[in-house]
Motif scaffolding. Structure first.
Motif, PDB file in Angstrom:
ATOM      1  N   THR A 152       0.852  -1.191   0.000  1.00 57.31           N
ATOM      2  CA  THR A 152       0.000   0.000   0.000  1.00 57.31           C
ATOM      3  C   THR A 152       0.885   1.236   0.000  1.00 57.31           C
ATOM      4  O   THR A 152       1.954   1.254   0.612  1.00 57.31           O
ATOM      5  CB  THR A 152      -0.941   0.048   1.219  1.00 57.31           C
ATOM      6  N   ILE A 153       0.408   2.253  -0.721  1.00 60.13           N
ATOM      7  CA  ILE A 153       1.115   3.528  -0.775  1.00 60.13           C
ATOM      8  C   ILE A 153       0.131   4.579  -0.301  1.00 60.13           C
ATOM      9  O   ILE A 153      -0.873   4.846  -0.965  1.00 60.13           O
ATOM     10  CB  ILE A 153       1.610   3.828  -2.198  1.00 60.13           C
ATOM     11  N   GLY A 154       0.397   5.131   0.860  1.00 57.00           N
ATOM     12  CA  GLY A 154      -0.532   6.093   1.439  1.00 57.00           C
ATOM     13  C   GLY A 154      -1.912   5.517   1.664  1.00 57.00           C
ATOM     14  O   GLY A 154      -2.913   6.212   1.548  1.00 57.00           O
ATOM     15  N   GLY A 155      -1.991   4.215   1.948  1.00 57.15           N
ATOM     16  CA  GLY A 155      -3.277   3.548   2.186  1.00 57.15           C
ATOM     17  C   GLY A 155      -3.951   3.040   0.928  1.00 57.15           C
ATOM     18  O   GLY A 155      -4.990   2.391   1.000  1.00 57.15           O
ATOM     19  N   VAL A 156      -3.376   3.334  -0.269  1.00 63.97           N
ATOM     20  CA  VAL A 156      -3.953   2.877  -1.537  1.00 63.97           C
ATOM     21  C   VAL A 156      -3.219   1.619  -1.978  1.00 63.97           C
ATOM     22  O   VAL A 156      -1.983   1.564  -1.953  1.00 63.97           O
ATOM     23  CB  VAL A 156      -3.840   3.982  -2.620  1.00 63.97           C
ATOM     24  N   ALA A 157      -3.968   0.597  -2.408  1.00 65.62           N
ATOM     25  CA  ALA A 157      -3.354  -0.671  -2.818  1.00 65.62           C
ATOM     26  C   ALA A 157      -2.515  -0.480  -4.069  1.00 65.62           C
ATOM     27  O   ALA A 157      -2.905   0.212  -5.009  1.00 65.62           O
ATOM     28  CB  ALA A 157      -4.430  -1.713  -3.055  1.00 65.62           C
ATOM     29  N   CYS A 158      -1.348  -1.107  -4.067  1.00 62.64           N
ATOM     30  CA  CYS A 158      -0.464  -1.157  -5.233  1.00 62.64           C
ATOM     31  C   CYS A 158      -0.446  -2.615  -5.678  1.00 62.64           C
ATOM     32  O   CYS A 158      -0.008  -3.503  -4.933  1.00 62.64           O
ATOM     33  CB  CYS A 158       0.938  -0.669  -4.850  1.00 62.64           C
ATOM     34  N   VAL A 159      -0.953  -2.885  -6.880  1.00 57.94           N
ATOM     35  CA  VAL A 159      -1.120  -4.262  -7.362  1.00 57.94           C
ATOM     36  C   VAL A 159       0.239  -4.827  -7.760  1.00 57.94           C
ATOM     37  O   VAL A 159       0.909  -4.303  -8.664  1.00 57.94           O
ATOM     38  CB  VAL A 159      -2.099  -4.316  -8.555  1.00 57.94           C
ATOM     39  N   SER A 181       3.896   7.134   2.730  1.00 59.64           N
ATOM     40  CA  SER A 181       4.636   5.974   3.243  1.00 59.64           C
ATOM     41  C   SER A 181       4.246   4.749   2.421  1.00 59.64           C
ATOM     42  O   SER A 181       3.103   4.609   1.984  1.00 59.64           O
ATOM     43  CB  SER A 181       4.333   5.749   4.717  1.00 59.64           C
ATOM     44  N   VAL A 182       5.233   3.899   2.199  1.00 58.52           N
ATOM     45  CA  VAL A 182       5.028   2.649   1.470  1.00 58.52           C
ATOM     46  C   VAL A 182       5.096   1.518   2.481  1.00 58.52           C
ATOM     47  O   VAL A 182       6.073   1.398   3.223  1.00 58.52           O
ATOM     48  CB  VAL A 182       6.103   2.454   0.371  1.00 58.52           C
ATOM     49  N   THR A 183       4.046   0.691   2.516  1.00 62.34           N
ATOM     50  CA  THR A 183       3.997  -0.436   3.447  1.00 62.34           C
ATOM     51  C   THR A 183       3.957  -1.731   2.658  1.00 62.34           C
ATOM     52  O   THR A 183       3.159  -1.868   1.725  1.00 62.34           O
ATOM     53  CB  THR A 183       2.750  -0.344   4.354  1.00 62.34           C
ATOM     54  N   VAL A 184       4.825  -2.657   3.033  1.00 62.82           N
ATOM     55  CA  VAL A 184       4.851  -3.982   2.412  1.00 62.82           C
ATOM     56  C   VAL A 184       4.541  -5.001   3.498  1.00 62.82           C
ATOM     57  O   VAL A 184       5.221  -5.044   4.530  1.00 62.82           O
ATOM     58  CB  VAL A 184       6.229  -4.292   1.772  1.00 62.82           C
ATOM     59  N   GLU A 185       3.517  -5.806   3.264  1.00 64.73           N
ATOM     60  CA  GLU A 185       3.198  -6.890   4.188  1.00 64.73           C
ATOM     61  C   GLU A 185       3.388  -8.205   3.453  1.00 64.73           C
ATOM     62  O   GLU A 185       2.786  -8.434   2.409  1.00 64.73           O
ATOM     63  CB  GLU A 185       1.771  -6.782   4.697  1.00 64.73           C
ATOM     64  N   VAL A 186       4.248  -9.047   4.021  1.00 64.52           N
ATOM     65  CA  VAL A 186       4.535 -10.354   3.436  1.00 64.52           C
ATOM     66  C   VAL A 186       3.838 -11.404   4.292  1.00 64.52           C
ATOM     67  O   VAL A 186       4.113 -11.504   5.494  1.00 64.52           O
ATOM     68  CB  VAL A 186       6.054 -10.619   3.359  1.00 64.52           C
ATOM     69  N   ASN A 187       2.931 -12.158   3.673  1.00 65.12           N
ATOM     70  CA  ASN A 187       2.178 -13.179   4.433  1.00 65.12           C
ATOM     71  C   ASN A 187       3.134 -14.125   5.151  1.00 65.12           C
ATOM     72  O   ASN A 187       4.043 -14.669   4.544  1.00 65.12           O
ATOM     73  CB  ASN A 187       1.269 -13.974   3.494  1.00 65.12           C
ATOM     74  N   GLY A 188       2.911 -14.308   6.427  1.00 69.62           N
ATOM     75  CA  GLY A 188       3.720 -15.220   7.227  1.00 69.62           C
ATOM     76  C   GLY A 188       4.989 -14.613   7.781  1.00 69.62           C
ATOM     77  O   GLY A 188       5.674 -15.235   8.575  1.00 69.62           O
ATOM     78  N   LYS A 189       5.332 -13.377   7.342  1.00 71.99           N
ATOM     79  CA  LYS A 189       6.565 -12.759   7.817  1.00 71.99           C
ATOM     80  C   LYS A 189       6.350 -11.413   8.500  1.00 71.99           C
ATOM     81  O   LYS A 189       7.227 -10.946   9.206  1.00 71.99           O
ATOM     82  CB  LYS A 189       7.536 -12.557   6.638  1.00 71.99           C
ATOM     83  N   GLY A 190       5.251 -10.755   8.246  1.00 68.15           N
ATOM     84  CA  GLY A 190       5.011  -9.463   8.855  1.00 68.15           C
ATOM     85  C   GLY A 190       5.092  -8.340   7.850  1.00 68.15           C
ATOM     86  O   GLY A 190       5.049  -8.566   6.647  1.00 68.15           O
ATOM     87  N   HIS A 191       5.202  -7.120   8.347  1.00 62.77           N
ATOM     88  CA  HIS A 191       5.229  -5.974   7.449  1.00 62.77           C
ATOM     89  C   HIS A 191       6.374  -5.020   7.773  1.00 62.77           C
ATOM     90  O   HIS A 191       6.932  -5.057   8.863  1.00 62.77           O
ATOM     91  CB  HIS A 191       3.883  -5.239   7.457  1.00 62.77           C
ATOM     92  N   CYS A 192       6.690  -4.195   6.783  1.00 58.04           N
ATOM     93  CA  CYS A 192       7.710  -3.169   6.948  1.00 58.04           C
ATOM     94  C   CYS A 192       7.216  -1.912   6.258  1.00 58.04           C
ATOM     95  O   CYS A 192       6.315  -1.953   5.422  1.00 58.04           O
ATOM     96  CB  CYS A 192       9.055  -3.628   6.404  1.00 58.04           C
ATOM     97  N   LYS A 193       7.804  -0.794   6.600  1.00 66.01           N
ATOM     98  CA  LYS A 193       7.342   0.491   6.081  1.00 66.01           C
ATOM     99  C   LYS A 193       8.536   1.378   5.820  1.00 66.01           C
ATOM    100  O   LYS A 193       9.542   1.306   6.523  1.00 66.01           O
ATOM    101  CB  LYS A 193       6.425   1.138   7.125  1.00 66.01           C
ATOM    102  N   ILE A 194       8.419   2.189   4.754  1.00 63.96           N
ATOM    103  CA  ILE A 194       9.460   3.180   4.485  1.00 63.96           C
ATOM    104  C   ILE A 194       8.792   4.487   4.121  1.00 63.96           C
ATOM    105  O   ILE A 194       7.694   4.521   3.612  1.00 63.96           O
ATOM    106  CB  ILE A 194      10.427   2.723   3.380  1.00 63.96           C
TER     107      ILE A 194
END
Length: 194
Positions: A152-159, A181-194
């Protein structure tokens, strides 16, 4: 019968292990001598032993006296603090809440955070603008399966259109200009943000 509920209350409160006794109500049976008194024991919390009664010295025609528990004693703690559900462990424990209600974990609830098992974003680059904005996200710990990476980028989904362990490429539309902010969530591993 020449005894009243206040006489029984006074007698019961003379015992050290009874504490404060509160009279609840009187219920009369089929005749004036068939009386049911309800008392609440208000000092000691929790489910204490039921009080016993000895009616062997009661006079009259076939007198009986019995006791019964209407509601077991209990303690209500509301709200229940999360700290009350924690136990001492060498490793950190998982805290679980369901609908904002703290829950307890059974079995081994320990976890250990490892940087090598956690996704990390090191750089985000816009590579094209039309018709959608294509974003390249570099880092580590991503899933090679595109559907396991949620961006997600600013709460908007990035396909996500392509992914490997260190690169995610995704398309996003309808994001106004600005810094997000860009948030990446990886199933089974958690999420990170930059």
């Amino acid at each position: 019968m020449d005894i009243e509920y206040n006489d029984i209350t006074t007698i019961l409160e003379e015992f050290d292990d009874v504490g404060k006794v509160m009279f609840g109500s009187t219920v009369y049976g089929g005749n004036p001598y068939d009386i049911l008194w309800r008392f609440t024991f208000d000092t000691y919390f929790g489910n204490v032993d039921q009080i016993q009664i000895n009616a062997s010295f009661v006079g009259g025609y076939n007198p009986t006296a019995t006791t019964s528990t209407i509601v077991d004693g209990h303690t209500i703690i509301n709200p229940l603090n999360r700290g009350m559900l924690q136990t001492v462990h060498d490793k950190p424990q998982v805290t679980v809440t369901i609908n904002d209600i703290p829950s307890r974990c059974t079995g081994d609830c320990s976890y250990e955070w490892l940087p090598s098992s956690t996704p990390a974003v090191t750089n985000v680059t816009r590579t094209s603008v039309s018709p959608n904005t294509t974003i390249d996200i570099t880092g580590a710990g991503f899933s090679p399966l595109s559907e396991n990476n949620n961006v997600t980028i600013g709460g908007v989904a990035c396909v996500v259109t392509m992914a490997n362990d260190s690169l995610i490429i995704c398309d996003v539309s309808e994001v106004p200009s600005g810094e997000y902010s860009v948030t990446v969530e990886v199933n089974g591993k958690g999420h990170c943000k930059i």
